[in-house]
Design a protein around this motif. Structure first.
Motif, PDB file in Angstrom:
ATOM      1  N   ALA A  69      41.496 -13.898  -6.763  1.00 59.18           N
ATOM      2  CA  ALA A  69      40.757 -15.480  -7.293  1.00 59.18           C
ATOM      3  C   ALA A  69      39.794 -16.179  -5.990  1.00 59.18           C
ATOM      4  CB  ALA A  69      41.550 -16.334  -8.077  1.00 59.18           C
ATOM      5  N   ALA A  70      41.187 -15.847  -4.656  1.00 59.40           N
ATOM      6  CA  ALA A  70      40.036 -16.666  -3.605  1.00 59.40           C
ATOM      7  C   ALA A  70      39.313 -16.018  -3.008  1.00 59.40           C
ATOM      8  CB  ALA A  70      41.645 -16.995  -2.838  1.00 59.40           C
ATOM      9  N   ALA A  71      38.806 -14.746  -3.539  1.00 59.15           N
ATOM     10  CA  ALA A  71      37.996 -13.942  -3.026  1.00 59.15           C
ATOM     11  C   ALA A  71      36.758 -14.195  -3.967  1.00 59.15           C
ATOM     12  CB  ALA A  71      38.194 -12.737  -2.628  1.00 59.15           C
ATOM     13  N   ASP A  72      36.788 -14.843  -3.981  1.00 61.96           N
ATOM     14  CA  ASP A  72      35.373 -15.015  -5.691  1.00 61.96           C
ATOM     15  C   ASP A  72      35.019 -16.368  -5.230  1.00 61.96           C
ATOM     16  OD1 ASP A  72      33.805 -15.947  -7.866  1.00 61.96           O
ATOM     17  OD2 ASP A  72      35.268 -14.478  -9.088  1.00 61.96           O
ATOM     18  N   LEU A  73      33.598 -16.044  -4.981  1.00 60.52           N
ATOM     19  CA  LEU A  73      32.869 -17.640  -4.886  1.00 60.52           C
ATOM     20  C   LEU A  73      32.675 -18.387  -5.837  1.00 60.52           C
ATOM     21  CD1 LEU A  73      30.511 -15.757  -2.222  1.00 60.52           C
ATOM     22  CD2 LEU A  73      32.156 -17.036  -1.760  1.00 60.52           C
ATOM     23  N   GLY A  74      33.040 -18.262  -7.129  1.00 55.51           N
ATOM     24  CA  GLY A  74      32.992 -19.421  -8.235  1.00 55.51           C
ATOM     25  C   GLY A  74      34.149 -19.418  -8.154  1.00 55.51           C
ATOM     26  N   ILE A  75      34.962 -19.587  -7.166  1.00 46.36           N
ATOM     27  CA  ILE A  75      36.678 -20.697  -8.074  1.00 46.36           C
ATOM     28  C   ILE A  75      36.712 -21.145  -6.119  1.00 46.36           C
ATOM     29  CG2 ILE A  75      38.965 -20.222  -8.587  1.00 46.36           C
ATOM     30  CD1 ILE A  75      38.138 -17.967  -9.763  1.00 46.36           C
ATOM     31  N   HIS A  76      36.637 -22.621  -6.602  1.00 48.51           N
ATOM     32  CA  HIS A  76      37.283 -23.259  -5.972  1.00 48.51           C
ATOM     33  C   HIS A  76      38.814 -23.502  -6.242  1.00 48.51           C
ATOM     34  CE1 HIS A  76      37.527 -27.084  -3.042  1.00 48.51           C
ATOM     35  NE2 HIS A  76      37.561 -28.082  -3.810  1.00 48.51           N
ATOM     36  N   PHE A  77      39.920 -23.821  -4.381  1.00 47.64           N
ATOM     37  CA  PHE A  77      41.191 -24.138  -4.876  1.00 47.64           C
ATOM     38  C   PHE A  77      41.152 -25.875  -4.886  1.00 47.64           C
ATOM     39  CE2 PHE A  77      41.386 -19.333  -5.828  1.00 47.64           C
ATOM     40  CZ  PHE A  77      42.352 -19.557  -6.344  1.00 47.64           C
ATOM     41  N   ARG A  78      42.627 -25.922  -5.085  1.00 50.60           N
ATOM     42  CA  ARG A  78      42.401 -27.823  -4.912  1.00 50.60           C
ATOM     43  C   ARG A  78      44.188 -27.674  -4.973  1.00 50.60           C
ATOM     44  NH1 ARG A  78      39.337 -31.777  -5.657  1.00 50.60           N
ATOM     45  NH2 ARG A  78      41.133 -33.529  -5.241  1.00 50.60           N
ATOM     46  N   GLU A  79      44.374 -27.060  -4.176  1.00 52.88           N
ATOM     47  CA  GLU A  79      46.365 -26.439  -4.210  1.00 52.88           C
ATOM     48  C   GLU A  79      47.172 -27.882  -4.078  1.00 52.88           C
ATOM     49  OE1 GLU A  79      46.351 -22.664  -1.883  1.00 52.88           O
ATOM     50  OE2 GLU A  79      46.913 -22.253  -3.734  1.00 52.88           O
ATOM     51  N   ASN A  80      48.271 -28.101  -4.102  1.00 53.27           N
ATOM     52  CA  ASN A  80      48.891 -29.393  -3.539  1.00 53.27           C
ATOM     53  C   ASN A  80      48.640 -30.917  -4.238  1.00 53.27           C
ATOM     54  OD1 ASN A  80      50.965 -28.261  -2.042  1.00 53.27           O
ATOM     55  ND2 ASN A  80      49.675 -27.380  -0.895  1.00 53.27           N
TER      56      ASN A  80
END
Length: 332
Positions: A69-80
């Motif tokens: 998922a992290a390698a997909d430019l269409g997905i942005h992570f907001r962790e913590n």
């Protein structure tokens, strides 16, 4: 899984994740054939060994899916980032963080587990998963620590001293199945320790609050579990349990159950354990969550316009609701 499925269909996805720590003690998943290919479109030769079909550790599966998922430019992570409330109006849905930030989107998908915040919005009259009367003690032992004598070839079910044991051979942390590098996972169903759950706050009334970590488990409980393991079981499974207990590398998960009446409300939908919670004895929770993700992606592909998003979510609910209700009931 849901983020990858939706991103492959051209949607921009923001993943708001409470934890940045993916470590889990002992939890295992039954990985269906072709999991990562179906979700991400990767070819089989691109797959990590930790995604081979069969029983794998939760940590290994999560790590592989997160990397994809992290390698997909269409997905942005907001962790913590902890979500405390969700809402919607006629134009958008939103998640409110613990810091008071409001994150808007066309739709909101709750994949936030059996204590789902999103479920309180979707089904406010039935928002809690209920305790099913057992705690599941879970651990993992390294082959290098317990030896290879009588190494099991497949999942085992045993009974003794009032417990039901499920044991499952696991690859090593790097996916290796070579002798000396493997692991044994075990899960012990126990219906005799409601007092430990209530005393720790893991169970309040009939509602499961959280999993017991090792510091929350009383010392006398560890001693009793080790004694009962030696008395009730034998061979490699006994050695794996005693090793995990000795290292205090054990968690206690109260078994919960949730049969949904709905999966969708307007622009908000539920998937995975937020949508349905079954006894782990079914061995199908991970696979059912995969089917949720695929169904949601297919529904949104069939109704691609922004004005059709609520209609798409209703199609998802129509496709999955009866199936997941029957799935949860099967665990009883």
């Amino acid at each position: 899984m849901t983020a990858s499925t939706l991103a492959r269909r051209g949607l921009g996805v923001t993943v708001v994740e409470r934890s940045g720590d993916t470590g889990r003690t002992g939890a295992a998943l039954s990985v269906p054939e072709g999991l990562l290919e179906r979700i991400t479109g990767l070819r089989s030769e691109q797959l990590p060994r930790t995604l081979a079909p069969g029983v794998q550790s939760w940590f290994a599966v999560h790590t592989a899916l997160h990397a994809a998922a992290a390698a997909d430019l269409g997905i942005h992570f907001r962790e913590n980032t902890r979500v405390v409330e969700v809402g919607q109006d006629t134009d958008a849905a939103w998640a409110v963080t613990a810091e008071g930030e409001r994150i808007h989107a066309d739709i909101l998908v709750g994949a936030d587990g059996h204590r789902s915040v999103t479920r309180r919005h979707v089904a406010p009259d039935k928002s809690d998963a209920r305790y099913a009367g057992q705690v599941l003690w879970i651990g993992v032992a390294e082959e290098s620590a317990i030896g290879s004598r009588g190494w099991p070839a497949s999942v085992a079910f045993q009974h003794g001293a009032g417990y039901t044991l499920i044991g499952y051979p696991l690859p090593g942390a790097d996916g290796s199945t070579a002798p000396g590098a493997r692991r044994l996972g075990w899960a012990l169903y126990d219906s005799s320790r409601d007092d430990v759950l209530r005393g720790s706050g893991a169970l309040v009334g009939s509602v499961v609050q959280h999993t017991l970590t090792a510091p929350e488990i009383p010392e006398h409980t560890f001693e009793e579990l080790a004694r009962d393991a030696r008395r009730a079981f034998s061979g490699t499974w006994r050695d794996a349990m005693v090793d995990s207990i000795r290292r205090r590398a054990v968690i206690g998960t109260p078994v919960a159950e949730y049969v949904p009446d709905r999966l969708v409300r307007g622009r908000v939908a539920l998937v995975g354990d937020a949508a349905h919670v079954a006894n782990p004895m079914t061995g199908r929770g991970f696979a059912e969550s995969l089917l949720d993700a695929e169904s949601l992606g297919a529904a949104l592909s069939s109704n691609p316009g922004r004005g059709d998003r609520t209609r798409a979510l209703l199609h998802y609910e129509l496709d999955r609701l009866d199936a997941v209700r029957e799935f949860v009931r099967s665990g009883r």
